[in-house]
Design an enzyme around this catalytic site. Structure first.
Site, PDB file in Angstrom:
ATOM      1  CD  GLU A 257      -2.092   1.548   2.709  1.00 27.30           C
ATOM      2  OE1 GLU A 257      -2.454   2.808   2.871  1.00 27.30           O
ATOM      3  OE2 GLU A 257      -2.507   0.666   3.413  1.00 27.30           O
ATOM      4  CB  CYS A 296      -2.690   5.929   2.991  1.00 23.43           C
ATOM      5  SG  CYS A 296      -3.748   4.871   4.220  1.00 23.43           S
TER       6      CYS A 296
END
Length: 516
Positions: A257, A296
């Protein structure tokens, strides 16, 4: 000298032999603790987790491992107040932001405990039904999911020291894989304390949960073919992970990620004063300020009809102007600090880079801090930028500033808006705001291929939706392209990463005796 936190590997607490890295209060600048992993025997640590922790976990059924997760959640709940104190001191977060991390991690553990219990007293999972391999049903193929006989190395980012651990560890442990966590160094204290509490409580087998709180040098060298590595962090470091011989040559399974330029899109039917318009404004402000924008999944680009550009700019700026920034210990403060002065410097540089190609619509950096010295504290007020030409302002589609910063962009029509959103080259999440269900559904389908999650907000779900940037364990967390190409959570789908799919070809009688 500050306390040196211990690592827990090979079934025992061990201190590094070097001076360590000092962790500091990002608001006050005071030294807190030190972390160091110098001198640890990493091959021994991985072998112990793989052989001792893994064997013990795989000997248990899914229901038994689910009960372990439930016990971990109870341990964490009992120590919850101390975690809030650490988060305030080490991450500079206000209480509501700490809750996203701490309570979010505990909630995720509870969910996987519940889902795992429903899997029952089995050690192998059937994957679909058996199918015949010939004309007669005497020889068939049954796909199975079996736990991988390795270790799960979880390399986490600094922004979620609690949730970042448990959202990876919960499905790994439920799957029967031991976990070695390497937290982001600057906020490693909270992760270390949680692991310490769980290990000391004895609710997991020896070797099931380990932590290396210092440098990550040499960590991936110890990985073997049946291990997995789950990484959250920058695209630059993700490239190093992918290129490491463990992944490139030994085929260690990797989940990544990385960076993500997420978007929020206001549909054309959402006029000023409408519920959908107000919902977008509220969510943009929330995503810019929760954890000081260090998420994020935060909104980085705000796409609005060109005719509404000025109205949205005014509405968002007005709400941002009321955000009080400073020391999270002060009850008046709504937004705390970034995690360090190094992060502060990086955000300031990123804002300068974006501002060279955009207009500054609101600059919260000009507002005084509350109970914080601007020469010491890593506090940055929220900054709203704007670009009148969404196509020419290419930098806003390429550069992510990991802080309380977002850019407003106008679009001409829906196809143009979708094209602008997709210039993020793969995102974790895009959210849509409007009231036309058919148009929203069509836009969601169009964006699905370039997003891990599409979050659709209508007036009907105004008080029920979970938030653009709030990662729920029931839904996929990950995204294609720039976002890393990974996939976490999504309910029991998370278990796929920690299992090996295999087809057993045999008679129906043998397949019936598989015990699952």
């Amino acid at each position: 000298m500050t306390e040196l936190l211990a690592n827990h590997v090979a079934g025992r607490w061990q201190h590094g032999t070097g001076p360590g890295t000092e962790l500091r209060d990002p608001v006050l600048g005071t030294a807190l603790v030190r972390v160091d992993a110098t001198g640890l025997n990493l091959p021994e640590a991985f072998a112990f987790a793989r052989e001792q922790g893994g064997a013990a976990l795989r000997a248990a059924t899914y229901r038994e491992r689910a009960a372990m997760l439930g016990a971990v959640a109870k341990v964490l709940q009992a120590h919850r107040d101390s975690y809030y104190d650490i988060a305030t001191a080490n991450s500079g977060t206000v209480k509501t932001d700490s809750a996203v991390d701490i309570d979010g991690g505990i909630f995720t553990l509870g969910q996987y405990a519940k889902w795992g219990d429903a899997l029952g007293d089995v050690r192998v999972l059937r994957d679909g039904d058996a199918v015949r391999l010939g004309k007669e049903p005497v020889f068939q193929s049954q796909h199975l999911q079996v736990p991988r006989p390795g270790v799960a190395l979880c390399i986490n980012a600094f922004n979620f020291p609690a949730w970042g651990l448990w959202e990876k560890a919960a499905p790994a442990l439920l799957s029967g894989m031991p976990v070695i966590v390497k937290p982001g160094t600057s906020t490693a204290w909270l992760t270390q304390r949680m692991v310490q509490d769980v290990v000391n409580a004895g609710v997991l087998p020896a070797g099931a949960l380990s932590i290396i709180a210092g440098s990550s040098a040499g960590l991936m060298d110890a990985l073997q073919p049946f291990d997995v590595v789950s990484f959250t962090g920058s695209a630059e470091t993700a490239g190093v992970v992918r290129a490491h011989p463990a992944v490139a040559q030994r085929s260690v399974r990797a989940n990544i990620e990385a960076d993500s330029l997420n978007a929020a899109l206001l549909m054309a039917d959402a006029a000023p004063g409408s519920a959908a318009f107000d919902l977008l404004v509220r969510e943009v402000v929330r995503e810019m300020t929760v954890k000081s924008g260090q998420k994020c999944t935060a909104i980085r680009r705000i796409l609005v009809p060109s005719t509404l550009y000025a109205a949205v700019a005014e509405a968002v700026s007005a709400q941002l102007a009321s955000v009080v920034v400073g020391n999270p210990r002060n009850p008046e403060v709504r937004m705390g600090s970034l995690v360090s002065r190094a992060q502060f410097d990086g955000v300031q540089a990123g804002i300068a880079a974006l501002a060279a190609h955009t207009d500054v619509l609101h600059d919260g950096r000009t507002c005084p801090l509350v109970d914080a010295d601007p020469a010491v504290a890593a506090c940055v007020g929220p900054v709203l930028l704007g670009a009148r030409d969404a196509d020419r302002a290419s930098i806003v589609h390429d550069v992510e500033v990991f802080g309380p910063v977002a850019t407003l962009l106008p679009y001409n029509d829906l196809p143009h808006a979708l094209a602008v959103a997709q210039r993020g080259q793969g995102s974790l999440v895009t959210s849509l705001y409007g009231a036309d269900e058919k148009a929203l559904a069509q836009a969601a389908i169009a964006l699905a291929a370039s997003n891990g999650r599409v979050h659709v907000v209508t007036p009907a779900v105004a008080t029920a939706h979970t938030g653009h940037g709030n990662v729920m364990p029931m839904s996929l967390h990950g995204g294609p392209g720039r976002a890393g190409g990974g996939a976490e959570l999504g309910g029991l789908r998370a278990l796929d990463f920690y299992h090996q799919r295999s087809a057993v070809q045999a008679s129906p009688e043998v397949l019936a005796a598989l015990g699952c």
